[in-house]
Design an enzyme around this catalytic site. Structure first.
Site, PDB file in Angstrom:
ATOM      1  N   TYR A 295      -0.252   4.689  12.886  1.00  0.00           N
ATOM      2  CA  TYR A 295      -1.508   5.479  12.772  1.00  0.00           C
ATOM      3  C   TYR A 295      -2.461   4.833  14.001  1.00  0.00           C
ATOM      4  CZ  TYR A 295       0.432   6.983   8.460  1.00  0.00           C
ATOM      5  OH  TYR A 295       1.091   7.724   7.339  1.00  0.00           O
TER       6      TYR A 295
ATOM      7  N   PRO B  80       0.873  -1.197   0.181  1.00  0.00           N
ATOM      8  CA  PRO B  80       0.026  -0.127  -0.112  1.00  0.00           C
ATOM      9  C   PRO B  80       0.676   1.105   0.149  1.00  0.00           C
ATOM     10  CG  PRO B  80      -0.764  -1.537   1.556  1.00  0.00           C
ATOM     11  CD  PRO B  80       0.772  -2.120   1.251  1.00  0.00           C
TER      12      PRO B  80
ATOM     13  N   CYS C  42       0.510   5.580  -0.419  1.00  0.00           N
ATOM     14  CA  CYS C  42      -0.368   6.499  -0.414  1.00  0.00           C
ATOM     15  C   CYS C  42      -0.139   7.451  -1.579  1.00  0.00           C
ATOM     16  CB  CYS C  42      -0.158   7.594   0.952  1.00  0.00           C
ATOM     17  SG  CYS C  42      -0.940   6.710   2.288  1.00  0.00           S
TER      18      CYS C  42
ATOM     19  N   GLN D 272      -6.660  -1.488   1.672  1.00  0.00           N
ATOM     20  CA  GLN D 272      -6.222  -1.385   2.931  1.00  0.00           C
ATOM     21  C   GLN D 272      -6.980  -0.297   3.850  1.00  0.00           C
ATOM     22  OE1 GLN D 272      -2.507   1.168   4.100  1.00  0.00           O
ATOM     23  NE2 GLN D 272      -1.710  -0.923   4.670  1.00  0.00           N
TER      24      GLN D 272
ATOM     25  N   GLY E 287       7.202  -1.581  -2.645  1.00  0.00           N
ATOM     26  CA  GLY E 287       7.024  -0.231  -2.674  1.00  0.00           C
ATOM     27  C   GLY E 287       7.593   0.620  -3.731  1.00  0.00           C
TER      28      GLY E 287
ATOM     29  N   ALA F 195      -3.363   3.340   1.857  1.00  0.00           N
ATOM     30  CA  ALA F 195      -4.302   3.459   3.035  1.00  0.00           C
ATOM     31  C   ALA F 195      -5.489   4.309   2.566  1.00  0.00           C
ATOM     32  CB  ALA F 195      -3.491   4.301   4.192  1.00  0.00           C
TER      33      ALA F 195
END
Length: 359
Positions: A184, A23, A25, A101, A327, A59
């Site tokens: 988080y 994942p 962003c 996610q 990533g 996310a």
């Protein structure tokens, strides 16, 4: 036969290989409405065409106040869910598994996006910022202090995750991941560095894990024949002697989450501290995945500076992790999984016909 390019069972799913998209962003909802758009379709669809087994969204906020920035994607409304539907279709049409996610940023919410924004840090109310929440009123360094969640607020967080999971299933996502890493909200409850509560959600590890396990159980109950994953940080990278979240605590919580219904884990690290000392190096987070894998009987993926096919093949073939998540290396080459399958002589099963001439 390549271990990396063998199929893997994750709960009720069979994923075509073990090269998975982490994942990441994108901070690309430029209308600040949480709606995924053309960029997200191109971005995620490209990795599916590139041969990845599991393609995971960034996310995705379960509530407006749970966004990291005002440009995050969301799935707290039916309209947002509908906007995800063509993206899911594009991923699945290329033979990849579509995963989402689900996330709540907690005290790290209401911040400016890291690119194309006028400033850094917390967005003030005058610029559209909002009040943040956390287990305790302890600020992340450089950010505005959050409001400690009360019992009603905790119940709302659980309900938001469940409602988001239902929407995700409705539009065809096959894997649901609960984000409990990177500092988080759910990680904030897990770590003693951010959780100073003295009720049933604070103190002991059992209490600090209570919220995550509630969410795992309740999401498991509504998603049916989908895989349920959990992303965890394997350590806070805190100094020796400090109260801290570490690999052993992570493994204990993973065992409890498995009993609660989790089908697999995605192990990263960090996020609670603003400036930890991290010994970066190839595969530096793989040992955390290895520790968790030894504690559970479900698949565990590793992430972090995994950059070449032989390295990834060894991680899986040696049993250190069941899959690898990529990533930055994937951003540099969305066709990476296909390229790796060629270099490992695993064939080209993920290559679309339109791209065959390239291989």
């Amino acid at each position: 036969m390549s271990a990396l390019f063998s199929p893997i069972d994750v709960g009720p799913l069979v994923i075509r290989n073990r090269v998975w998209l982490s994942p990441m962003c994108q901070y690309s909802c430029m209308e600040r409405d949480g709606m995924p758009a053309a960029w997200h379709l191109i971005h995620l669809g490209g990795f599916a065409a590139g041969g990845f087994g599991l393609v995971m969204t960034e996310a995705t906020a379960v509530s407006a106040e749970g966004r990291i920035s005002d440009r995050d994607t969301g799935i707290w409304t039916d309209e947002q869910a509908s906007a995800w539907a063509p993206i899911v279709e594009a991923i699945r049409a290329q033979g990849a598994t579509a995963g989402i996610q689900l996330a709540h940023a907690g005290r790290k919410a209401s911040t400016y996006a890291p690119w194309g924004a006028p400033a850094k840090g917390t967005i003030p109310a005058a610029d559209g910022g909002w009040s943040t929440v956390a287990p305790s009123d302890v600020a992340f360094e450089g950010y505005v202090a959050p409001v400690a969640l009360d019992a009603e607020g905790i119940d709302k967080v659980v309900a938001d995750f469940v409602a988001a999971a239902v929407r995700a299933c409705t539009v065809g996502f096959e894997a649901i991941e609960i984000h409990a890493a990177h500092g988080y909200l759910l990680h904030q409850f897990l770590s003693p560095l951010s959780n100073r509560r003295d009720d049933e959600y604070g103190g002991s590890l059992e209490n600090r894990a209570r919220l995550l396990l509630r969410i795992v159980r309740e999401v498991r109950a509504v998603i049916g024949a989908r895989a349920l994953l959990v992303r965890l940080s394997g350590t806070d990278w805190a100094e020796e002697g400090e109260d801290r979240w570490d690999a052993e605590a992570c493994a204990q919580v993973a065992r409890a989450a498995t009993e609660a219904g989790a089908d697999g884990f995605d192990i990263s690290s960090g996020g609670i501290l603003a400036h930890p000392s991290i010994p970066l190096g190839p595969g530096y987070q793989v040992p955390f995945a290895e520790t968790v894998r030894a504690a559970v009987d479900v698949p565990v993926s590793a992430v972090g500076l995994i950059t070449d096919a032989e390295q990834a093949e060894r991680i899986v073939a040696d049993g250190r992790a069941d899959a690898v998540m990529l990533g930055r290396e994937a951003l540099r080459n969305p066709q990476l999984a296909n390229a790796w399958s060629v270099s490992l002589a695993a064939g080209t099963p993920g290559v679309p016909g339109q791209y065959e001439r390239a291989y």
